[in-house]
Each structure stands twice: as structure tokens, then as C-alpha cells.
Design a protein around this motif. Structure first.
Motif, PDB file in Angstrom:
ATOM      1  N   LEU A 229      -0.979 -25.401 -34.443  1.00 34.96           N
ATOM      2  CA  LEU A 229      -0.286 -26.191 -35.394  1.00 34.96           C
ATOM      3  C   LEU A 229       1.143 -25.321 -35.272  1.00 34.96           C
ATOM      4  N   ARG A 230       0.954 -24.315 -34.765  1.00 33.40           N
ATOM      5  CA  ARG A 230       2.097 -22.998 -34.738  1.00 33.40           C
ATOM      6  C   ARG A 230       2.824 -23.878 -33.630  1.00 33.40           C
ATOM      7  N   GLU A 231       2.298 -23.989 -32.127  1.00 31.43           N
ATOM      8  CA  GLU A 231       2.657 -24.224 -30.907  1.00 31.43           C
ATOM      9  C   GLU A 231       3.266 -26.028 -31.535  1.00 31.43           C
ATOM     10  N   ALA A 232       2.966 -26.784 -32.469  1.00 32.80           N
ATOM     11  CA  ALA A 232       3.619 -27.680 -32.784  1.00 32.80           C
ATOM     12  C   ALA A 232       4.432 -27.628 -33.344  1.00 32.80           C
ATOM     13  N   ALA A 233       4.752 -26.781 -34.592  1.00 32.11           N
ATOM     14  CA  ALA A 233       6.359 -25.925 -35.424  1.00 32.11           C
ATOM     15  C   ALA A 233       7.117 -25.930 -33.945  1.00 32.11           C
ATOM     16  N   TYR A 234       6.905 -25.322 -33.313  1.00 35.25           N
ATOM     17  CA  TYR A 234       7.636 -24.706 -32.013  1.00 35.25           C
ATOM     18  C   TYR A 234       8.338 -26.210 -31.139  1.00 35.25           C
ATOM     19  N   PRO A 239      11.808 -29.851 -28.688  1.00 30.25           N
ATOM     20  CA  PRO A 239      10.732 -30.756 -27.898  1.00 30.25           C
ATOM     21  C   PRO A 239      10.703 -30.825 -26.859  1.00 30.25           C
ATOM     22  N   LEU A 240      10.119 -31.102 -25.951  1.00 30.95           N
ATOM     23  CA  LEU A 240      10.390 -30.763 -24.673  1.00 30.95           C
ATOM     24  C   LEU A 240      10.772 -32.062 -24.100  1.00 30.95           C
ATOM     25  N   HIS A 241      11.041 -32.817 -24.020  1.00 31.19           N
ATOM     26  CA  HIS A 241      11.170 -34.185 -23.682  1.00 31.19           C
ATOM     27  C   HIS A 241      12.220 -34.959 -25.050  1.00 31.19           C
ATOM     28  N   GLN A 242      13.007 -36.324 -24.888  1.00 34.08           N
ATOM     29  CA  GLN A 242      12.820 -36.851 -25.740  1.00 34.08           C
ATOM     30  C   GLN A 242      12.457 -37.674 -26.101  1.00 34.08           C
ATOM     31  N   GLY A 276      -1.844 -21.821 -26.148  1.00 35.35           N
ATOM     32  CA  GLY A 276      -1.313 -23.025 -27.554  1.00 35.35           C
ATOM     33  C   GLY A 276      -0.949 -24.444 -27.529  1.00 35.35           C
ATOM     34  N   LEU A 277      -1.583 -24.702 -26.036  1.00 32.31           N
ATOM     35  CA  LEU A 277      -1.218 -26.133 -25.416  1.00 32.31           C
ATOM     36  C   LEU A 277      -2.265 -26.708 -24.991  1.00 32.31           C
ATOM     37  N   GLU A 278      -2.802 -27.920 -24.872  1.00 38.68           N
ATOM     38  CA  GLU A 278      -3.735 -27.701 -23.398  1.00 38.68           C
ATOM     39  C   GLU A 278      -3.439 -29.378 -23.240  1.00 38.68           C
ATOM     40  N   VAL A 279      -3.583 -29.388 -21.545  1.00 34.03           N
ATOM     41  CA  VAL A 279      -2.638 -31.112 -21.569  1.00 34.03           C
ATOM     42  C   VAL A 279      -3.888 -32.188 -21.387  1.00 34.03           C
ATOM     43  N   LEU A 280      -4.122 -32.919 -22.220  1.00 38.63           N
ATOM     44  CA  LEU A 280      -5.317 -34.072 -22.363  1.00 38.63           C
ATOM     45  C   LEU A 280      -5.093 -35.289 -21.641  1.00 38.63           C
ATOM     46  N   GLU A 281      -3.827 -35.738 -20.928  1.00 34.08           N
ATOM     47  CA  GLU A 281      -3.872 -37.325 -19.896  1.00 34.08           C
ATOM     48  C   GLU A 281      -2.258 -36.426 -19.965  1.00 34.08           C
ATOM     49  N   PRO A 282      -1.884 -37.139 -17.539  1.00 30.65           N
ATOM     50  CA  PRO A 282      -2.963 -36.861 -16.650  1.00 30.65           C
ATOM     51  C   PRO A 282      -4.115 -35.959 -16.358  1.00 30.65           C
ATOM     52  N   GLU A 283      -5.013 -36.500 -15.759  1.00 33.94           N
ATOM     53  CA  GLU A 283      -6.049 -35.861 -15.028  1.00 33.94           C
ATOM     54  C   GLU A 283      -4.912 -34.979 -14.611  1.00 33.94           C
ATOM     55  N   SER A 284      -4.465 -35.688 -13.431  1.00 34.28           N
ATOM     56  CA  SER A 284      -3.634 -34.861 -12.385  1.00 34.28           C
ATOM     57  C   SER A 284      -2.904 -33.759 -13.225  1.00 34.28           C
ATOM     58  N   LEU A 285      -2.269 -33.834 -13.340  1.00 37.93           N
ATOM     59  CA  LEU A 285      -1.072 -32.834 -14.987  1.00 37.93           C
ATOM     60  C   LEU A 285      -2.126 -31.612 -15.370  1.00 37.93           C
ATOM     61  N   ARG A 286      -3.240 -32.428 -15.954  1.00 35.33           N
ATOM     62  CA  ARG A 286      -4.159 -31.446 -16.217  1.00 35.33           C
ATOM     63  C   ARG A 286      -4.833 -30.028 -15.396  1.00 35.33           C
ATOM     64  N   GLN A 287      -4.779 -30.338 -14.024  1.00 33.68           N
ATOM     65  CA  GLN A 287      -5.677 -29.917 -12.932  1.00 33.68           C
ATOM     66  C   GLN A 287      -4.333 -28.574 -12.505  1.00 33.68           C
TER      67      GLN A 287
END
Length: 302
Positions: A229-234, A239-242, A276-287
Motif C-alpha cells: 500500500l505504501r509503494e502504491a501511494a508513491y 506513475p511509472l508510465h502514462q 515493495g514491488l513484485e513483477v507478476l507479468e510478463p515472465e520474461s520481465l519478472r525473471q
């Protein structure tokens, strides 16, 4: 009115700083002024501005009678040319606003330094205004030699405290990105170019993150992130991207989706958010993010 005048003084000083020891003729000064402001530059106005520049900046613009060229007299100036550029670009604009009616805030406002914009920013902007082809010497990181490139300066873009030139490379016959802090020299060729109709630097980078131009055939993909929730506020404030959209807020976490082309700039940005952040998709970016974090952890384990 006062901020406008200060902007004109800054433009004038930057003009002569970039001209160096050679100086500029009255014809060159008036042409650059007209190109910048879209109006004629009366000689009387120039004389008044010279006096103001000396009073405000401690810089004396003199005329060499043997050549009829104007230049900054470094022998009599209060600061040298390099310091003048640093002073103008990094601090003067902010400090002047504080001085004009807000003296009590002096020493309480601070801005980040952007060192890569200091040396060539003015000459690049002038070449963009005049549609002039440039010849640059550019050295990549970890490269022993500099490359000579002939470029058409299309745009300037700032990212992560660095300035970048977005230009059409005549050798590569395509758009390239050049970091200003890796430019060794910039030379005006005198040749002219015409901007492509409808070009927008924002549109050129619309599908990517940072300073990576999309490669031919690359298409944006759906990126899904889970945050605290804290990271979401930031992320909602900045925003990272439009394309970023909040799609879920449940319990102690949130989920965002973005549509863009992953690249090394994006991987590094995602790593900055740590746990504070986890990549869920895509798998290539997560890895890619996982491998970067694992390599970082190994440095401390060893």
C-alpha cells in the motif's frame, strides 16, 4: 516582466559563453535573437542588456575593435566562463525568483544538479531552432575511442538527471539517442535539414520507458505489478508510465497494469522499489528483475 527580462539576460550570456574566444558579430547576435524570440533586436536594446548583464552577473561583454566581434571579457569578469555556465543553468533561475520578493525563503529551497546539461545544451537548442546539421564526437561508456557522427538534432529529453539528444544519424540512417555527458565535441556544419512533419519526441518514446527507442517490430506488452500500500501511494503520485492503471486494491496490497516495451531502464527502475514491488507479468520481465536482484544480493553475501 522581470522574469522575462532575466530569461533574456540568461539567453544572451549563454550565447556568448558558447561563442568562446572568437566572439560574435552584431549580425550573428541579432540573427540568433530573432530566431529565439521571433522579433528584431534593436541595437539600443542590446546595449541596455549588456549593461544589465554586467550589473546582474558581473560579466562584461566587450567589442574587439580589430574584428568588430563581441565577446565576454574574461579578464575583467567576476567569474570565469565555465563557472558562468554552471551558475546560469544550475542555480541562477531559482535564486533570482527567491530574490524577487521572497528573500525570506533563501537557503530553504534546493534543487537537484543536472550536470550533463551544462556544456552543449544551448548550442544544441540553437541548432534545433535553425535546423542545422551537426557533427559530433561521441564516446560510449567502456569505449576507448570516440565515434564521429553527422546528425540532425530533432529533440532534447531529460531523464534521470541526464540530458539526451534525440537525433537522426546520417551514418545509421535512423534515429539515435546520445547522452550529453558523453559528447566530446559539437560542430555546426552549416548544412540545413527539414524536420519530419508531425514529429513528437513524446510520441517517439510513448511505448517505452526511459531513453530506449523501440526497435523495429517491437510492440508494447501488458506489464502487471503487485505493490504494498505504501509503494502504491508513491506510484499513484508519480506513475511509472502514462499507461499505468490501478486495477486492484485488496488487503495489504495493490495491483497495477501498464502497457509498454520492457527495457534495461525499466528493469533498473523496478529494482529500485525493492521489496515493495513484485513483477507478476510478463515472465520474461519478472525473471530479468529477479536475476538483477540476485546478482546484487551475491555481492553482499560474498
Amino acid at each position: 516582466m522581470v522574469p522575462e527580462l532575466i530569461g533574456k539576460y540568461i539567453f544572451l550570456v549563454q550565447l556568448f559563453v558558447e561563442a568562446g574566444e572568437r566572439g560574435l558579430s552584431w549580425k550573428e547576435v541579432s540573427r540568433r535573437w530573432e530566431s529565439r524570440y521571433g522579433e528584431a533586436y534593436p541595437r539600443r536594446s542590446f546595449l541596455n542588456h549588456r549593461a544589465a548583464v554586467e550589473e546582474v552577473f558581473g560579466l562584461v561583454i566587450v567589442c574587439d575593435r580589430s574584428t568588430n566581434l563581441y565577446k565576454i571579457d574574461s579578464a575583467e569578469s567576476a567569474v570565469d566562463k565555465r563557472a558562468a555556465v554552471d551558475y546560469l543553468i544550475n542555480t541562477f533561475t531559482v535564486n533570482s525568483l527567491l530574490t524577487l520578493g521572497q528573500e525570506r525563503l533563501r537557503g530553504r529551497v534546493s534543487v537537484e544538479d543536472v550536470p550533463s546539461g551544462q556544456k552543449y545544451l544551448t548550442v544544441l537548442m540553437q541548432a534545433m531552432l535553425e535546423g542545422e546539421v551537426l557533427r559530433i564526437r561521441y564516446r560510449k561508456y567502456l569505449s576507448a575511442q570516440a565515434d564521429l557522427r553527422t546528425v540532425r538534432p530533432y529533440a532534447l529529453r531529460e531523464f534521470a538527471k541526464r540530458w539526451y539528444l534525440v537525433a537522426y544519424s546520417e551514418e545509421a540512417a535512423m534515429l539515435r539517442v546520445y547522452a550529453l555527458d558523453r559528447l566530446l565535441s559539437v560542430e555546426c556544419t552549416g548544412a540545413k535539414f527539414k524536420m519530419p512533419a508531425g514529429f513528437s519526441v513524446e510520441e517517439a518514446f510513448e511505448a517505452s520507458y526511459g531513453m530506449y527507442l523501440p526497435e523495429p517490430g517491437q510492440e508494447p506488452v501488458l506489464v502487471k505489478l503487485r505493490t504494498t500500500l505504501r509503494e502504491a501511494a508513491y506510484l499513484q503520485d508519480l506513475p511509472l508510465h502514462q499507461s499505468q492503471t490501478l486495477v486492484l486494491q485488496e488487503g495489504d496490497h495493490c495491483e497495477f497494469v501498464l502497457r509498454l516495451i520492457p527495457n534495461p531502464n525499466l528493469v533498473m527502475e523496478l529494482c529500485k522499489h525493492g521489496a515493495g514491488l513484485e513483477v507478476l507479468e510478463p515472465e520474461s520481465l519478472r525473471q530479468a528483475v529477479k536475476e538483477t536482484l540476485e546478482k546484487t544480493l551475491q555481492l553482499y553475501e560474498n
